[in-house]
Design an enzyme around this catalytic site. Structure first.
Site, short mmCIF file in Angstrom:
data_model
loop_
_atom_site.label_atom_id
_atom_site.label_comp_id
_atom_site.label_asym_id
_atom_site.label_seq_id
_atom_site.Cartn_x
_atom_site.Cartn_y
_atom_site.Cartn_z
N GLU A 485 -39.93 28.14 58.89
CA GLU A 485 -39.14 27.95 60.11
C GLU A 485 -39.60 26.71 60.87
OE1 GLU A 485 -36.52 29.49 60.25
OE2 GLU A 485 -36.98 31.11 58.84
N HIS A 488 -37.73 23.77 59.60
CA HIS A 488 -36.42 23.61 60.24
C HIS A 488 -36.61 23.01 61.63
CE1 HIS A 488 -33.95 25.57 57.28
NE2 HIS A 488 -34.58 26.72 57.36
N GLU A 514 -32.08 23.31 53.69
CA GLU A 514 -33.35 24.00 53.44
C GLU A 514 -34.44 23.07 52.91
OE1 GLU A 514 -34.12 27.02 54.39
OE2 GLU A 514 -32.10 27.53 55.04
N PHE A 618 -17.97 36.70 46.49
CA PHE A 618 -16.63 37.25 46.73
C PHE A 618 -16.44 37.77 48.15
CE2 PHE A 618 -16.98 37.76 42.03
CZ PHE A 618 -16.01 36.81 41.72
ZN ZN Z 1 -34.42 28.41 56.08
#
Ligand code: ZN
Length: 698
Positions: A485, A488, A514, A618
């Site tokens: 995290e 990010h 990512e 789906f």
């Molecule tokens: Zn992530």
């Protein structure tokens, strides 16, 4: 500021950072209503100014929209944040009461025809276009493209068909998902004989006993985790540990077969839905001018179909032998321990767990004492200091928060200038906080008039809180998650882009987002970094070498088999959305079998209907996008290997490479195509070599 100047509703005061300690559920509705009113007014003004599309400029389109976006950041974002970290019935109700209007307005902002036409004019006017910088051009191009993909430019008849398809598809994917849900709910394995649950953990038995009691009617005597009965289901938290630990092959087989045939028969059969979904997706892509749905999907992503297919082939070839040898290891172990029957699908997870226990007996509890949160944070900040030249400084109490455990940190650059900040909400609070871990934007870096607003991030984890004299002790997985995290967060905070639409993680292609997060996880396996962090919270002893070695070996345990399994999913997804012809000879289930044969050391079960439960593609957002899991691993491994190439123990080389990572991957945000950004950093296109090496497959 005098008291009377403080507005009663903090969500309307638009303070930055938000007054998290004063925001109450009753503030939501009035603030959001006002926000919607203002936004509608602002949008109408923008659209009116574009009555003649050639009047469009950067400042009366994107920049004007960004001004509206700024109000959303101050009024709406805190609400969604609090939904995750300080939930309550009142807040949920308030959120619910405005949600439909918020969603509708969002749609209206993205699909405004006058704005779209003005942007097209800007793009097509060479003199205007060339005066914009790369980020501005990307922002405009992407907005145009997204509007096209939403069908905005289609002639009326086609637009009508387009909308019909969209409506039908959303119904089909809801049905698909409901069928899986119902099929899962309708199945149970009831066990009453304690001999049948031998080997299962007490947690699983507790869960199964609880499940029995929840289902039983009032006349049934409640069961007990120790003596039964136990009820097992196809829900992952029940089914997965059952397959790993149930010692009776017959029972494993029963559950396994039920699992891989979910939603494949009777009223809940998903097979016809699959064909219709694939057919409609193809038609939708064709309306928008794409040859296949996969081509349409990757149009908004970093990779293209060729790159994905070539990644699959390389990884499959490199993992095949390892997958075979993983299976042989299990066969040998099973035979040694007296299993006479040949290895079946329902045996794999069971023997894989036994082999794991034999090879490296590594438990969370063994590792926890070495990872007190404070030390881990210090180690993480020291690392990011070495890599990126940033300084993280605690600034608790400087800003209001939503809970007393929440911390606040300032981030400074090499010159000591503040460039960002972040909140850290470290501990689990099951009563009002969502599980899992995430990074979210509190404020994005942007220029507001002439002022630069610095980015502020939310880092939210769900670690074990301190108990009594014990500090918060993390599992190794929690340490990895924190690094993830924070990766990010770094992309959000170290951005140098000044436009909200492209700063930080905004505008970064979905299959590239990512990269920084998984990149950071790699450092948890770097000996010097980890050993610098891991010290026993009582004795100060470093993590024993043997445990570190075990951690590294556990990371590559059965890597070939796991790789092949993911490739199976990814290749099938790509095939169905790129080559598969719904009116052709091969059925989807035949395609599933064929691809499974090429990616599985164990021959696929002919009755396997796994596709009928494949919700990712789906009923989720992963259609022709399942590859992105592997793609992100490939990018992050390859990025980390730049540091390996430079020399992980050479501080100066690491610092230089780290600065280059900061100035490319972390700085560029959505302002530059991720393939260009990657080339800026790595000097070439991504390669599978590092991923294979890190997995012990090269
Ligand atoms: Zn992530």
């Amino acid at each position: 500021m005098s008291n009377s100047a403080i507005p009663a509703n903090p969500l309307l005061a638009r303070e930055s950072p938000p007054a998290f300690d004063r925001i109450l559920p009753e503030h939501v509705q009035p603030a959001v209503e006002e926000l919607i009113r203002e936004t509608n007014e602002g949008l109408e003004k923008i659209e009116a100014g574009l009555a003649d599309p050639s009047a469009g400029t950067w400042s009366n389109t994107i920049e004007a929209l960004a001004v509206l976006g700024r109000s959303w950041e101050c009024t709406w974002s805190p609400v969604t944040h609090l939904m995750g970290v300080k939930n309550s019935d009142e807040l949920r109700e308030a959120h619910e009461s405005v949600l439909a209007d918020v969603v509708a307005l969002g749609l209206r902002m993205r699909q405004s025809q006058p704005i779209h036409e003005a942007l097209v004019q800007i793009r097509d006017d060479e003199s205007v276009w060339s005066a914009l910088d790369e980020s501005q051009q990307r922002i405009i191009s992407k907005r145009i493209r997204d509007a096209m993909l939403a069908g905005i430019a289609l002639p009326e008849a086609e637009q009508k068909r387009f909308n019909q398809i969209a409506e039908r598809l959303s119904k089909l994917s809801a049905d698909f998902s409901n069928h899986v849900l119902d099929a899962t709910r309708d199945w149970e394995l009831l066990l009453e004989d304690p001999a049948d649950v031998e080997g299962l953990s007490s947690t699983l038995k507790q869960l199964a006993s609880q499940s029995f009691n929840d289902q039983a009617d009032d006349d049934t005597a409640p069961g007990d985790p120790g003596t039964g009965p136990w009820r097992f289901t196809l829900d992952a938290p029940s089914a997965m540990p059952f397959l790993q630990h149930c010692t009776i092959p017959r029972l494993r087989e029963k559950l396994y077969r039920a699992f891989v045939t979910r939603a494949s028969g009777g009223k809940l059969d998903n097979t016809p839905l699959i064909d219709e979904i694939l057919e409609l997706r193809r038609e939708r892509a064709a309306l928008l001018g794409f040859d296949t749905f996969a081509e349409m999907s990757v149009a908004t992503k970093m990779a293209d179909v060729t790159a994905v297919e070539s990644m699959f082939d390389l990884l499959r070839d490199a993992s095949w032998d390892a997958g075979q040898s993983d299976l042989n290891d299990l066969k040998t172990l099973a035979a040694d321990r007296g299993q006479a029957a040949p290895m079946a699908h329902w045996d794999v997870a069971f023997w894989a767990e036994r082999l794991r226990e034999e090879r490296f007996d590594l438990t969370d509890e063994q590792l926890r004492p070495y990872f007190p949160l404070e030390r881990v944070l210090d180690g993480l900040f020291a690392l990011t200091g070495r890599l990126f030249g940033i300084a993280v400084e605690a600034a608790d109490g400087e800003v209001p928060t939503w809970h007393e455990d929440v911390r606040y940190f300032r981030v400074g650059d090499e010159a000591g200038q503040q460039i960002a900040a972040f909140y850290l909400d470290p501990y689990s609070r099951p009563e009002n906080k969502r599980g899992g871990a995430w990074m979210d934007e509190c404020l994005v870096r942007r220029r507001v008039n002439d002022d630069l607003q610095l980015p502020v991030a939310h880092l939210v984890c769900n670690g074990t809180p301190p108990v009594g004299d014990l500090p918060s002790l993390m599992t190794f997985r929690e340490v990895e998650t924190l690094f993830h995290e924070f990766g990010h967060g770094l992309q959000h905070m170290l951005t140098t882009v000044d436009y909200a639409d492209a700063s930080g993680i905004n505008g970064v292609e979905w299959d590239a987002v990512e990269l920084p997060s998984q990149f950071m996880e790699n450092w948890c396996y770097h000996r010097t970094t980890l050993m610098g962090i891991a010290r026993h919270f009582e004795t100060g002893e470093p993590l024993p070498d043997e445990l570190f070695e075990n951690l590294c070996r556990a990371r590559t345990y059965r890597a070939g088999s796991l790789m092949l399994r993911q490739l199976n999913f990814g290749m099938l997804d790509m095939y169905l959305h790129h080559q598969y012809d719904p009116s052709g000879e091969e059925t989807v289930l035949e395609a599933q079998q064929r691809i499974a044969l090429s990616t599985s050391a164990l021959e696929p079960l002919p009755e396997d209907r796994f596709l009928c439960g494949f919700q990712h593609i789906f009923a989720g957002g992963y259609a022709a996008g399942y590859y992105s899991y592997k793609w992100a691993e490939l990018l992050s491994a390859d990025a980390f290997s730049a540091f390996e190439d430079a020399g992980l123990e050479d501080e100066q080389a690491v610092a230089l490479t780290g600065r280059r990572f900061r100035d490319t991957v972390l700085a560029s945000g959505g302002g530059r195509h991720p393939m260009d950004v990657f080339r800026d950093f790595r000097g070439r296109e991504p390669s599978t070599d590092a991923l294979l090496r890190h997995n012990g497959l090269a």
